[in-house]
Write a protein that holds these residues in place. Structure first.
Motif, PDB file in Angstrom:
ATOM      1  N   THR A  73       0.817  -1.221   0.000  1.00 39.47           N
ATOM      2  CA  THR A  73       0.000   0.000   0.000  1.00 39.47           C
ATOM      3  C   THR A  73       0.851   1.271   0.000  1.00 39.47           C
ATOM      4  O   THR A  73       0.305   2.365  -0.037  1.00 39.47           O
ATOM      5  N   ILE A  74       2.179   1.116   0.070  1.00 40.31           N
ATOM      6  CA  ILE A  74       3.069   2.285   0.131  1.00 40.31           C
ATOM      7  C   ILE A  74       3.462   2.698  -1.281  1.00 40.31           C
ATOM      8  O   ILE A  74       4.084   1.912  -2.007  1.00 40.31           O
ATOM      9  N   PRO A  75       3.128   3.922  -1.700  1.00 33.56           N
ATOM     10  CA  PRO A  75       3.553   4.399  -3.023  1.00 33.56           C
ATOM     11  C   PRO A  75       5.080   4.472  -3.086  1.00 33.56           C
ATOM     12  O   PRO A  75       5.721   4.942  -2.138  1.00 33.56           O
ATOM     13  N   PRO A  76       5.691   4.013  -4.156  1.00 36.20           N
ATOM     14  CA  PRO A  76       7.163   4.005  -4.265  1.00 36.20           C
ATOM     15  C   PRO A  76       7.801   5.370  -4.014  1.00 36.20           C
ATOM     16  O   PRO A  76       8.894   5.452  -3.456  1.00 36.20           O
ATOM     17  N   ARG A  77       7.124   6.424  -4.423  1.00 35.74           N
ATOM     18  CA  ARG A  77       7.710   7.765  -4.284  1.00 35.74           C
ATOM     19  C   ARG A  77       7.917   8.185  -2.835  1.00 35.74           C
ATOM     20  O   ARG A  77       8.792   9.004  -2.549  1.00 35.74           O
ATOM     21  N   VAL A  78       7.086   7.681  -1.945  1.00 38.09           N
ATOM     22  CA  VAL A  78       7.155   8.130  -0.542  1.00 38.09           C
ATOM     23  C   VAL A  78       7.581   7.003   0.406  1.00 38.09           C
ATOM     24  O   VAL A  78       7.416   7.127   1.614  1.00 38.09           O
ATOM     25  N   ARG A  79       8.114   5.928  -0.125  1.00 37.50           N
ATOM     26  CA  ARG A  79       8.432   4.781   0.724  1.00 37.50           C
ATOM     27  C   ARG A  79       9.465   5.131   1.799  1.00 37.50           C
ATOM     28  O   ARG A  79       9.364   4.681   2.938  1.00 37.50           O
ATOM     29  N   ILE A  80      10.463   5.952   1.427  1.00 39.05           N
ATOM     30  CA  ILE A  80      11.491   6.325   2.408  1.00 39.05           C
ATOM     31  C   ILE A  80      10.878   7.158   3.528  1.00 39.05           C
ATOM     32  O   ILE A  80      11.206   6.981   4.717  1.00 39.05           O
ATOM     33  N   ILE A  81       9.973   8.064   3.168  1.00 43.97           N
ATOM     34  CA  ILE A  81       9.310   8.903   4.174  1.00 43.97           C
ATOM     35  C   ILE A  81       8.478   8.038   5.120  1.00 43.97           C
ATOM     36  O   ILE A  81       8.495   8.232   6.339  1.00 43.97           O
ATOM     37  N   VAL A  82       7.750   7.092   4.549  1.00 47.42           N
ATOM     38  CA  VAL A  82       6.945   6.195   5.376  1.00 47.42           C
ATOM     39  C   VAL A  82       7.844   5.370   6.297  1.00 47.42           C
ATOM     40  O   VAL A  82       7.554   5.202   7.494  1.00 47.42           O
ATOM     41  N   PHE A 129      14.889  -6.167   2.678  1.00 48.63           N
ATOM     42  CA  PHE A 129      14.104  -7.359   3.003  1.00 48.63           C
ATOM     43  C   PHE A 129      12.613  -7.084   3.194  1.00 48.63           C
ATOM     44  O   PHE A 129      11.776  -7.719   2.548  1.00 48.63           O
ATOM     45  N   ALA A 130      12.276  -6.155   4.087  1.00 46.96           N
ATOM     46  CA  ALA A 130      10.867  -5.970   4.445  1.00 46.96           C
ATOM     47  C   ALA A 130      10.001  -5.548   3.271  1.00 46.96           C
ATOM     48  O   ALA A 130       8.828  -5.934   3.189  1.00 46.96           O
ATOM     49  N   MET A 131      10.550  -4.762   2.355  1.00 45.62           N
ATOM     50  CA  MET A 131       9.767  -4.285   1.214  1.00 45.62           C
ATOM     51  C   MET A 131       9.489  -5.386   0.193  1.00 45.62           C
ATOM     52  O   MET A 131       8.697  -5.187  -0.731  1.00 45.62           O
ATOM     53  N   ALA A 132      10.113  -6.549   0.350  1.00 46.55           N
ATOM     54  CA  ALA A 132       9.948  -7.615  -0.643  1.00 46.55           C
ATOM     55  C   ALA A 132       9.495  -8.942  -0.037  1.00 46.55           C
ATOM     56  O   ALA A 132       9.365  -9.928  -0.761  1.00 46.55           O
ATOM     57  N   ASN A 133       9.249  -8.971   1.285  1.00 46.31           N
ATOM     58  CA  ASN A 133       8.903 -10.237   1.926  1.00 46.31           C
ATOM     59  C   ASN A 133       7.708 -10.085   2.865  1.00 46.31           C
ATOM     60  O   ASN A 133       7.315  -8.971   3.229  1.00 46.31           O
ATOM     61  N   LYS A 134       7.153 -11.227   3.262  1.00 41.63           N
ATOM     62  CA  LYS A 134       5.983 -11.238   4.128  1.00 41.63           C
ATOM     63  C   LYS A 134       6.351 -10.814   5.554  1.00 41.63           C
ATOM     64  O   LYS A 134       7.519 -10.818   5.930  1.00 41.63           O
ATOM     65  N   PRO A 135       5.333 -10.431   6.346  1.00 41.33           N
ATOM     66  CA  PRO A 135       5.595  -9.898   7.692  1.00 41.33           C
ATOM     67  C   PRO A 135       6.391 -10.807   8.622  1.00 41.33           C
ATOM     68  O   PRO A 135       7.322 -10.336   9.284  1.00 41.33           O
ATOM     69  N   TRP A 136       6.034 -12.103   8.714  1.00 38.54           N
ATOM     70  CA  TRP A 136       6.726 -12.964   9.674  1.00 38.54           C
ATOM     71  C   TRP A 136       8.209 -13.145   9.354  1.00 38.54           C
ATOM     72  O   TRP A 136       9.062 -12.959  10.227  1.00 38.54           O
ATOM     73  N   PRO A 137       8.567 -13.494   8.098  1.00 39.81           N
ATOM     74  CA  PRO A 137       9.999 -13.557   7.779  1.00 39.81           C
ATOM     75  C   PRO A 137      10.704 -12.222   7.980  1.00 39.81           C
ATOM     76  O   PRO A 137      11.869 -12.189   8.403  1.00 39.81           O
ATOM     77  N   SER A 138      10.000 -11.129   7.699  1.00 37.58           N
ATOM     78  CA  SER A 138      10.602  -9.800   7.887  1.00 37.58           C
ATOM     79  C   SER A 138      10.874  -9.532   9.359  1.00 37.58           C
ATOM     80  O   SER A 138      11.909  -8.964   9.720  1.00 37.58           O
ATOM     81  N   PHE A 139       9.937  -9.931  10.215  1.00 38.66           N
ATOM     82  CA  PHE A 139      10.129  -9.775  11.658  1.00 38.66           C
ATOM     83  C   PHE A 139      11.347 -10.571  12.125  1.00 38.66           C
ATOM     84  O   PHE A 139      12.179 -10.069  12.889  1.00 38.66           O
ATOM     85  N   LEU A 140      11.464 -11.813  11.657  1.00 37.83           N
ATOM     86  CA  LEU A 140      12.600 -12.653  12.036  1.00 37.83           C
ATOM     87  C   LEU A 140      13.915 -12.080  11.515  1.00 37.83           C
ATOM     88  O   LEU A 140      14.938 -12.121  12.211  1.00 37.83           O
ATOM     89  N   ASP A 141      13.885 -11.545  10.310  1.00 36.29           N
ATOM     90  CA  ASP A 141      15.088 -10.918   9.749  1.00 36.29           C
ATOM     91  C   ASP A 141      15.525  -9.730  10.605  1.00 36.29           C
ATOM     92  O   ASP A 141      16.708  -9.573  10.912  1.00 36.29           O
TER      93      ASP A 141
END
Length: 216
Positions: A73-82, A129-141
């Motif tokens: 749901t994050i627009p690429p243009r503002v991903r860093i801001i988010v 990692f987080a921008m390309a993977n599901k929540p649980w693996p991202s949390f573990l990473d």
């Protein structure tokens, strides 16, 4: 049965590798050479180093989880801001908790808790990692990278406090008989240059032990 299958999937070998790999072949400090500033700044004593390690681990794990959940749901243009907004919110919460439950340590850490916002380990895991993977693996990473970062902080702080002050967690561990025999604390260990030297030795040892894995 269904719960058992879910647990097996959540804690699969692949997922557990996300947690354990930063301990060795992909450590954020010794291999990726990230987070060096805080590794040098808060390691004169063990207590603030451990608190800093826990703070970074919490922020890294939770920011990874949140950004991964929102990634579509994050627009690429503002991903860093988010990403920065999520990190800053978590850092503020961590800082307030520290002030409430460990005020003296919070004062010792000073601005370095706030500077977690700019810690390249946190931003790096969100982007890589987080921008390309599901929540649980991202949390573990995020959890693994935070713990991997914290391990190095604790090792550096252990060496610096022991040889620089003769204490651990503020308690005297070098026997008085040593001082009576002529031993004295090495003040160089509590100065910033020695933090860099100790960290350099740890990086050298770590890369020597994990040479095959790092080269892969």
């Amino acid at each position: 049965m269904k719960l058992s299958l879910c647990m097996k999937e959540w804690f699969s070998a692949k997922n557990m590798k996300l947690v354990t790999r930063p301990f060795g072949a992909d450590n954020p400090i010794t291999v990726q050479v990230l987070g060096i500033c805080s590794a040098l700044a808060v390691t004169a004593k063990l207590q603030p180093a451990i608190v800093m390690a826990l703070s970074v681990t919490v922020v890294t794990a939770l920011s990874n989880l949140i950004i991964s959940a929102l990634r579509n749901t994050i627009p690429p243009r503002v991903r860093i801001i988010v990403q920065l907004t999520v990190i800053a919110t978590l850092v503020i919460l961590v800082d307030q908790v520290l002030k409430a439950v460990a005020y003296e340590v919070s004062k010792q850490l000073s601005v370095f808790v706030g500077l977690i916002i700019t810690n390249c380990i946190v931003m790096g895991r969100l982007e890589a990692f987080a921008m390309a993977n599901k929540p649980w693996p991202s949390f573990l990473d995020g959890l693994g990278n935070g713990i991997g970062y914290g391990m190095i902080l604790v090792i550096v702080a252990f060496v610096r406090e022991l040889f620089g002050s003769g204490t651990l967690f503020g308690f005297r561990v070098v026997p008085e008989s040593f001082y009576a025999a002529g031993y004295s604390n090495n003040g160089l260990f509590i100065l910033p240059p020695m933090a860099l030297i100790v960290l350099g030795i740890i990086i050298w040892i770590h890369r020597s032990l994990h040479r095959d894995l790092i080269e892969k």
